[in-house]
Design a protein around this motif. Sequence first.
Motif, PDB file in Angstrom:
ATOM      1  N   PHE A 156      52.422  61.195  16.579  1.00  0.00           N
ATOM      2  CA  PHE A 156      53.644  61.601  16.186  1.00  0.00           C
ATOM      3  C   PHE A 156      53.626  61.676  14.670  1.00  0.00           C
ATOM      4  CE2 PHE A 156      55.083  60.248  20.546  1.00  0.00           C
ATOM      5  CZ  PHE A 156      55.091  61.444  21.023  1.00  0.00           C
ATOM      6  N   PHE A 157      52.842  60.872  13.964  1.00  0.00           N
ATOM      7  CA  PHE A 157      52.757  60.843  12.493  1.00  0.00           C
ATOM      8  C   PHE A 157      52.027  62.076  12.046  1.00  0.00           C
ATOM      9  CE2 PHE A 157      50.602  59.770   8.290  1.00  0.00           C
ATOM     10  CZ  PHE A 157      51.663  59.328   7.863  1.00  0.00           C
ATOM     11  N   VAL A 158      51.010  62.590  13.011  1.00  0.00           N
ATOM     12  CA  VAL A 158      50.226  63.998  12.593  1.00  0.00           C
ATOM     13  C   VAL A 158      51.173  64.908  12.640  1.00  0.00           C
ATOM     14  CG1 VAL A 158      48.515  65.340  13.448  1.00  0.00           C
ATOM     15  CG2 VAL A 158      48.019  63.151  13.142  1.00  0.00           C
ATOM     16  N   ALA A 162      49.931  52.354  22.012  1.00  0.00           N
ATOM     17  CA  ALA A 162      50.951  52.770  20.699  1.00  0.00           C
ATOM     18  C   ALA A 162      50.041  53.206  19.267  1.00  0.00           C
ATOM     19  CB  ALA A 162      51.451  51.446  20.211  1.00  0.00           C
ATOM     20  N   LEU A 163      48.878  52.797  19.253  1.00  0.00           N
ATOM     21  CA  LEU A 163      48.131  53.431  18.106  1.00  0.00           C
ATOM     22  C   LEU A 163      47.742  55.014  18.483  1.00  0.00           C
ATOM     23  CD1 LEU A 163      45.330  50.593  18.003  1.00  0.00           C
ATOM     24  CD2 LEU A 163      46.697  51.389  16.118  1.00  0.00           C
ATOM     25  N   CYS A 164      47.496  55.358  19.798  1.00  0.00           N
ATOM     26  CA  CYS A 164      47.359  56.621  19.638  1.00  0.00           C
ATOM     27  C   CYS A 164      48.732  57.619  19.604  1.00  0.00           C
ATOM     28  CB  CYS A 164      46.854  57.099  21.330  1.00  0.00           C
ATOM     29  SG  CYS A 164      45.199  56.452  21.467  1.00  0.00           S
ATOM     30  N   MET A 165      49.807  56.996  20.193  1.00  0.00           N
ATOM     31  CA  MET A 165      51.092  57.837  20.192  1.00  0.00           C
ATOM     32  C   MET A 165      51.793  57.736  18.694  1.00  0.00           C
ATOM     33  SD  MET A 165      53.198  57.113  23.567  1.00  0.00           S
ATOM     34  CE  MET A 165      52.586  56.144  24.586  1.00  0.00           C
ATOM     35  N   ILE A 175      47.348  69.637  20.891  1.00  0.00           N
ATOM     36  CA  ILE A 175      46.989  68.462  19.952  1.00  0.00           C
ATOM     37  C   ILE A 175      47.444  67.078  20.405  1.00  0.00           C
ATOM     38  CG2 ILE A 175      47.692  67.480  17.544  1.00  0.00           C
ATOM     39  CD1 ILE A 175      47.877  70.384  16.540  1.00  0.00           C
ATOM     40  N   ILE A 176      48.823  67.065  21.053  1.00  0.00           N
ATOM     41  CA  ILE A 176      49.369  65.797  21.720  1.00  0.00           C
ATOM     42  C   ILE A 176      48.189  65.324  22.670  1.00  0.00           C
ATOM     43  CG2 ILE A 176      51.018  64.674  23.184  1.00  0.00           C
ATOM     44  CD1 ILE A 176      53.070  66.336  21.584  1.00  0.00           C
ATOM     45  N   GLN A 177      47.804  66.238  23.446  1.00  0.00           N
ATOM     46  CA  GLN A 177      46.777  66.010  24.494  1.00  0.00           C
ATOM     47  C   GLN A 177      45.575  65.122  24.008  1.00  0.00           C
ATOM     48  OE1 GLN A 177      48.253  65.989  27.839  1.00  0.00           O
ATOM     49  NE2 GLN A 177      49.853  66.496  26.535  1.00  0.00           N
ATOM     50  N   LEU A 178      45.332  65.700  22.887  1.00  0.00           N
ATOM     51  CA  LEU A 178      43.806  65.163  22.352  1.00  0.00           C
ATOM     52  C   LEU A 178      44.377  63.487  21.988  1.00  0.00           C
ATOM     53  CD1 LEU A 178      42.846  67.914  20.117  1.00  0.00           C
ATOM     54  CD2 LEU A 178      41.496  67.288  22.003  1.00  0.00           C
ATOM     55  N   PHE A 179      45.247  63.217  21.320  1.00  0.00           N
ATOM     56  CA  PHE A 179      45.611  61.899  21.044  1.00  0.00           C
ATOM     57  C   PHE A 179      46.027  60.926  22.467  1.00  0.00           C
ATOM     58  CE2 PHE A 179      46.295  63.642  16.925  1.00  0.00           C
ATOM     59  CZ  PHE A 179      45.977  62.819  16.059  1.00  0.00           C
ATOM     60  N   LEU A 222      44.592  61.489  25.140  1.00  0.00           N
ATOM     61  CA  LEU A 222      43.199  61.351  25.905  1.00  0.00           C
ATOM     62  C   LEU A 222      42.675  59.783  26.087  1.00  0.00           C
ATOM     63  CD1 LEU A 222      40.948  62.675  27.705  1.00  0.00           C
ATOM     64  CD2 LEU A 222      39.735  63.069  25.565  1.00  0.00           C
ATOM     65  N   PRO A 223      42.496  58.870  24.909  1.00  0.00           N
ATOM     66  CA  PRO A 223      42.069  57.722  25.020  1.00  0.00           C
ATOM     67  C   PRO A 223      43.192  56.782  26.005  1.00  0.00           C
ATOM     68  CG  PRO A 223      42.068  58.276  22.851  1.00  0.00           C
ATOM     69  CD  PRO A 223      42.759  59.435  23.568  1.00  0.00           C
ATOM     70  N   ILE A 224      44.421  57.163  25.939  1.00  0.00           N
ATOM     71  CA  ILE A 224      45.384  56.298  26.929  1.00  0.00           C
ATOM     72  C   ILE A 224      44.861  56.441  28.269  1.00  0.00           C
ATOM     73  CG2 ILE A 224      47.777  55.791  27.444  1.00  0.00           C
ATOM     74  CD1 ILE A 224      48.224  57.220  24.495  1.00  0.00           C
ATOM     75  N   VAL A 225      44.801  57.725  28.522  1.00  0.00           N
ATOM     76  CA  VAL A 225      44.346  58.114  29.892  1.00  0.00           C
ATOM     77  C   VAL A 225      43.155  57.581  30.311  1.00  0.00           C
ATOM     78  CG1 VAL A 225      43.904  60.181  31.453  1.00  0.00           C
ATOM     79  CG2 VAL A 225      45.689  60.480  29.783  1.00  0.00           C
ATOM     80  N   LEU A 226      42.076  57.589  29.457  1.00  0.00           N
ATOM     81  CA  LEU A 226      40.678  57.103  29.869  1.00  0.00           C
ATOM     82  C   LEU A 226      40.960  55.543  30.185  1.00  0.00           C
ATOM     83  CD1 LEU A 226      38.326  59.012  27.368  1.00  0.00           C
ATOM     84  CD2 LEU A 226      38.682  59.413  29.933  1.00  0.00           C
ATOM     85  N   TYR A 227      41.431  54.774  29.317  1.00  0.00           N
ATOM     86  CA  TYR A 227      41.681  53.538  29.514  1.00  0.00           C
ATOM     87  C   TYR A 227      42.478  53.113  30.613  1.00  0.00           C
ATOM     88  CZ  TYR A 227      42.324  48.363  29.132  1.00  0.00           C
ATOM     89  OH  TYR A 227      42.425  47.162  29.205  1.00  0.00           O
ATOM     90  N   PHE A 228      43.464  53.776  30.974  1.00  0.00           N
ATOM     91  CA  PHE A 228      44.359  53.808  32.108  1.00  0.00           C
ATOM     92  C   PHE A 228      43.760  53.609  33.261  1.00  0.00           C
ATOM     93  CE2 PHE A 228      46.679  55.737  35.530  1.00  0.00           C
ATOM     94  CZ  PHE A 228      48.144  54.728  35.623  1.00  0.00           C
ATOM     95  N   PHE A 229      42.947  54.797  33.598  1.00  0.00           N
ATOM     96  CA  PHE A 229      42.042  54.933  34.702  1.00  0.00           C
ATOM     97  C   PHE A 229      40.957  53.815  34.746  1.00  0.00           C
ATOM     98  CE2 PHE A 229      43.915  59.043  35.004  1.00  0.00           C
ATOM     99  CZ  PHE A 229      44.403  59.089  36.302  1.00  0.00           C
ATOM    100  N   TYR A 230      40.297  53.436  33.734  1.00  0.00           N
ATOM    101  CA  TYR A 230      39.392  52.354  33.615  1.00  0.00           C
ATOM    102  C   TYR A 230      39.988  51.040  34.284  1.00  0.00           C
ATOM    103  CZ  TYR A 230      36.253  48.669  31.905  1.00  0.00           C
ATOM    104  OH  TYR A 230      35.291  47.669  31.650  1.00  0.00           O
ATOM    105  N   TRP A 231      41.201  50.799  33.550  1.00  0.00           N
ATOM    106  CA  TRP A 231      41.920  49.810  33.970  1.00  0.00           C
ATOM    107  C   TRP A 231      42.330  49.569  35.584  1.00  0.00           C
ATOM    108  CZ3 TRP A 231      47.442  48.108  32.251  1.00  0.00           C
ATOM    109  CH2 TRP A 231      47.887  46.670  32.661  1.00  0.00           C
ATOM    110  N   PHE A 232      42.972  50.814  36.138  1.00  0.00           N
ATOM    111  CA  PHE A 232      42.963  50.953  37.485  1.00  0.00           C
ATOM    112  C   PHE A 232      41.852  50.623  38.268  1.00  0.00           C
ATOM    113  CE2 PHE A 232      44.727  54.273  40.645  1.00  0.00           C
ATOM    114  CZ  PHE A 232      45.091  53.168  41.708  1.00  0.00           C
TER     115      PHE A 232
END
Length: 291
Positions: A281-283, A274-277, A235-239, A241-251
């Motif tokens: 963790f709220f979920v 921050a929004l994703c994490m 479940i954590i990995q799903l949240f 995922l957007p962080i990883v995608l933007y990270f590699f796009y920024w790279f």
Amino acid sequence: MQIDKNTIKLLRIPFSFFLMPLFLLAFSQAKNIAYNEASLSFFIIHFLVYPASNGYNSYIDRDEDSIGGIEKPPMPTEGLFYLTVFLDALAVSLAYFFVSHLFAICLILYIAASRAYSSKQIRLKKYAVIGFLVVTIFQGAFTYYMSIAGITGNSLPLNRDTIFILLGCSFQIAGAYPLTQIYQHKQDLRDGITTLSYKLGYRGTFIFTALMFALCNLFYYLYFQSQDSGMIFFIIQLFFLPIVLYFFYWFYLVNKNMENANFRNTMRMNWIAALCMNSCFFVLIIINFFL
């Protein structure tokens, strides 16, 4: 003591949103929660201690270029320094009398590390490796431990499982921290600071961050597996995922043009993370306490 809107602005209270995930993670994993004390602990950490740390750093550095959360920071006044002292004193007093002595001691240690990091006399931030280690330990594992102390009133037992999650927290910060420095290389050098991000270079910072987050994920996996909660890890990995995608796009953008390692892209990365994490963790809190 002069307290104006610029003084309040330099506390960067909204920036606490970026530092919230580990408290929420601690809350989701805590046992025997003392709800009144937990609520007060959240307020103390995010509305007193973190803003005081931000304000003290701004008072000492007197930044003219962009800093986390403020693109064009105003000049600090002496009133900012006294306000940070008042906020720290209020935080420790509330913790000691209304939460627990352990939580108050943790706050004192956190505040001392924060001051040592920024102060002109000690100035740990000017040392690339030492500054990095202080931030990753105190904003990572120590913050998780401190949050548990505030949420439950008790110390976190140190065993194999809790070591896994403490390491996960510190590697999470170890991944995020160099990225927050990536747009400040020139400003830091003017101030006599050589950051880890500067030593790594732009591409090296991204590669290092990817490695740190991989280790973070490894220790989160080991922790949740040890709790027979392997599904939570996915479940954590799903949240994440957007962080990883933007990270590699920024790279990718930075590889094309180093000018893309700028304040606005850094803040965009911070907001997405921050929004994703925080959502993740709220979920976990909902799953652990209401399902």
